[in-house]
Design an enzyme around this catalytic site. Structure first.
Site, mmCIF file in Angstrom:
data_model
loop_
_atom_site.group_PDB
_atom_site.id
_atom_site.type_symbol
_atom_site.label_atom_id
_atom_site.label_comp_id
_atom_site.label_asym_id
_atom_site.label_seq_id
_atom_site.Cartn_x
_atom_site.Cartn_y
_atom_site.Cartn_z
ATOM 1 N N TYR A 142 0.754 -1.090 -0.100
ATOM 2 C CA TYR A 142 0.175 0.015 -0.082
ATOM 3 C C TYR A 142 0.733 1.360 0.063
ATOM 4 O O TYR A 142 0.495 2.146 -0.607
ATOM 5 C CB TYR A 142 -0.808 -0.102 1.254
ATOM 6 C CG TYR A 142 -2.232 -0.818 1.307
ATOM 7 C CD1 TYR A 142 -2.257 -1.979 1.107
ATOM 8 C CD2 TYR A 142 -3.479 -0.006 0.958
ATOM 9 C CE1 TYR A 142 -3.394 -2.931 0.885
ATOM 10 C CE2 TYR A 142 -4.554 -0.888 0.991
ATOM 11 C CZ TYR A 142 -4.702 -2.196 0.775
ATOM 12 O OH TYR A 142 -5.786 -2.943 0.676
ATOM 13 N N LYS A 189 3.509 -15.077 4.090
ATOM 14 C CA LYS A 189 3.712 -15.740 3.078
ATOM 15 C C LYS A 189 5.294 -16.203 2.786
ATOM 16 O O LYS A 189 6.226 -15.559 1.813
ATOM 17 C CB LYS A 189 3.431 -15.129 1.615
ATOM 18 C CG LYS A 189 3.511 -15.951 0.198
ATOM 19 C CD LYS A 189 2.291 -17.259 0.261
ATOM 20 C CE LYS A 189 2.598 -17.989 -1.000
ATOM 21 N NZ LYS A 189 2.064 -19.141 -1.137
ATOM 22 N N ASP A 221 -2.153 -18.468 2.045
ATOM 23 C CA ASP A 221 -3.224 -19.162 1.095
ATOM 24 C C ASP A 221 -3.684 -20.310 1.967
ATOM 25 O O ASP A 221 -5.047 -20.513 1.867
ATOM 26 C CB ASP A 221 -2.392 -19.781 -0.076
ATOM 27 C CG ASP A 221 -1.117 -20.602 0.343
ATOM 28 O OD1 ASP A 221 -0.673 -20.362 1.473
ATOM 29 O OD2 ASP A 221 -0.521 -21.266 -0.706
ATOM 30 N N ASP A 245 -6.355 -7.095 4.509
ATOM 31 C CA ASP A 245 -7.483 -6.691 3.510
ATOM 32 C C ASP A 245 -8.259 -7.681 3.231
ATOM 33 O O ASP A 245 -9.411 -7.816 3.200
ATOM 34 C CB ASP A 245 -6.858 -5.572 2.649
ATOM 35 C CG ASP A 245 -7.918 -5.254 1.667
ATOM 36 O OD1 ASP A 245 -8.879 -4.505 2.175
ATOM 37 O OD2 ASP A 245 -8.012 -5.045 0.264
ATOM 38 N N ASP A 249 -12.187 -9.387 4.552
ATOM 39 C CA ASP A 249 -13.336 -9.339 3.578
ATOM 40 C C ASP A 249 -13.916 -10.987 3.562
ATOM 41 O O ASP A 249 -15.141 -11.356 3.604
ATOM 42 C CB ASP A 249 -12.979 -9.143 2.120
ATOM 43 C CG ASP A 249 -13.580 -7.585 1.820
ATOM 44 O OD1 ASP A 249 -13.175 -6.772 2.956
ATOM 45 O OD2 ASP A 249 -13.855 -7.254 0.824
#
Ligand code: IPM
Ligand code: MN
Length: 366
Positions: A142, A189, A221, A245, A249
């Site tokens: 970001y 990750k 993942d 983020d 969701d």
């Protein structure tokens, strides 16, 4: 208590839902004899239209001089459909997070029992889920260097983390776990990314200072899969900006709907409270947006920024009771809910205020 709150309605349904959030603040002030003063400021698409800037200086000054911020949402389809536009509503939100040092975004995912059937996930998998996400909010892709090369045919966004950024959110996550089920899942990750290896290494170091807390690491993942396979296996989750983020969701489905999820962004100074849902232009102006995420954001504001535990509890109870009474907005209504119980944004607000009116305030506070 006297407090100054800035309301930033922003774009789309942001205006509709913060209207209900403010009514709840007013009711709480009335019941518990607080003096809340309100001020409004612009951000996002509306601010661009008015000033050419998605976070005008006047807004920033107001935000730096208040006790808490209630925020709606930013975004507009005009920008989504035209990626070439240089000035974008979301820039205002990102700049605000950075300028106010809001590095920790708390996203509690708690399922109200009444909404077990509102999710697309099976009730027996969901029941009892209670996860607290700590999403890092001022680093990562970001805010890393970004740009284009080779005549615009190559683009890059740098995924970058500094150790201190991981440490400070790590501490917050471990401290929160102490008040909960004493487990932290750090999501990264690290099998591929160097920034994730720094993240994992730092979390391990921070974790040594909290021997009473169980620390586990998951790759993003696999975490995405386990979240809906076995949501009860999570307690506190801490992760970077982009992974957080996306995962939150996804996790909104554990709480029935995006319309239910509140969030708190905290860090160096003032706290900012907002639903995790966006501006939702597809339903803007229809009066059907679910105001409960904004109302639950008010509960977080009262609790975290003002230390008003009892007031926050009253708001959560009012939401719980309203759901128990069978009232729903359309996003959380399953086919068993009768039509007359499906409320719009303001009538849902009315029900919450009605429940709050029944709160008994101890003599010492009234
Ligand atoms: C969120 C939103 C924002 C983000 C957008 C609007 C920039 O999706 O708060 O989750 O990506 O952080
Ligand atoms: Mn998001």
């Amino acid at each position: 208590m006297r407090k100054r709150i800035v309301i930033l309605p922003g774009d789309g349904i942001g205006k509709e839902v913060t209207t209900e959030g403010k009514r709840v603040l007013e009711k709480i002030a009335e019941i518990f004899s607080h003096q809340f003063e309100y001020d409004y400021a612009t951000i996002g698409h509306d601010a661009i239209e008015a000033t050419g800037n998605s976070l005008p200086d006047g807004t920033l000054t107001k935000l730096k001089n208040c006790d808490a911020i209630l925020f709606g949402a930013v975004g507009h389809p005009k920008y989504d459909n035209d990626p070439t536009l240089k000035v974008r509503p979301e820039q205002g939100l990102l700049k605000m997070r950075k300028e106010l040092g809001l590095y920790a975004n708390l996203r509690p995912i708690k399922l109200f029992d009444e909404l077990l059937s509102a999710s697309s996930i099976k009730p027996e998998i969901l029941k009892g889920s209670d996860i607290l996400f700590f999403r890092e909010l001022t680093g990562d892709v970001y805010f890393g260097e970004k740009g284009r090369k080779d005549d615009g045919k190559t683009a890059f966004d740098l995924m970058i983390y500094h150790k201190y950024e991981v440490e400070r959110i790590g501490h917050k996550a471990f401290q929160a776990a102490r008040t909960r089920k004493k487990k932290v899942t750090s999501v990264d990750k690290a099998n591929v990314l160097e920034s994730s290896r720094l993240w994992r290494e730092t979390m391990q170091e921070v974790g040594k200072q909290y021997p009473d807390i169980q620390l586990e690491h998951q790759f993003v993942d696999s975490a995405a899969m386990k979240l809906i396979q076995n949501p009860r296996s999570f307690d506190v989750v801490v992760t970077g900006n982009l992974f957080g983020d996306i995962l939150t969701d996804e996790a909104s489905q554990i709480a029935g709907s995006m319309g239910m999820l509140a969030s708190a962004s905290v860090g160096d100074s003032v706290g900012l409270y907002e639903p995790i849902h966006g501006s939702a232009h597809d339903i803007t102006g229809k009066g059907i947006a679910n105001p409960l995420a904004s109302i639950l954001s008010v509960a977080l504001l009262l609790d975290i920024s003002f230390g008003m535990k009892e007031e926050a509890e009253a708001v959560i109870k009012a939401v719980e009771q309203t759901l128990k009474n069978g009232y729903r907005t359309v996003d959380i209504a399953d086919s068993a809910i009768p039509k007359d119980k499906i409320l719009n944004t303001s009538t849902m607000g009315n029900q919450i205020l009605k429940e709050l009116s029944m709160v008994n305030v101890p003599i010492s506070q009234s």
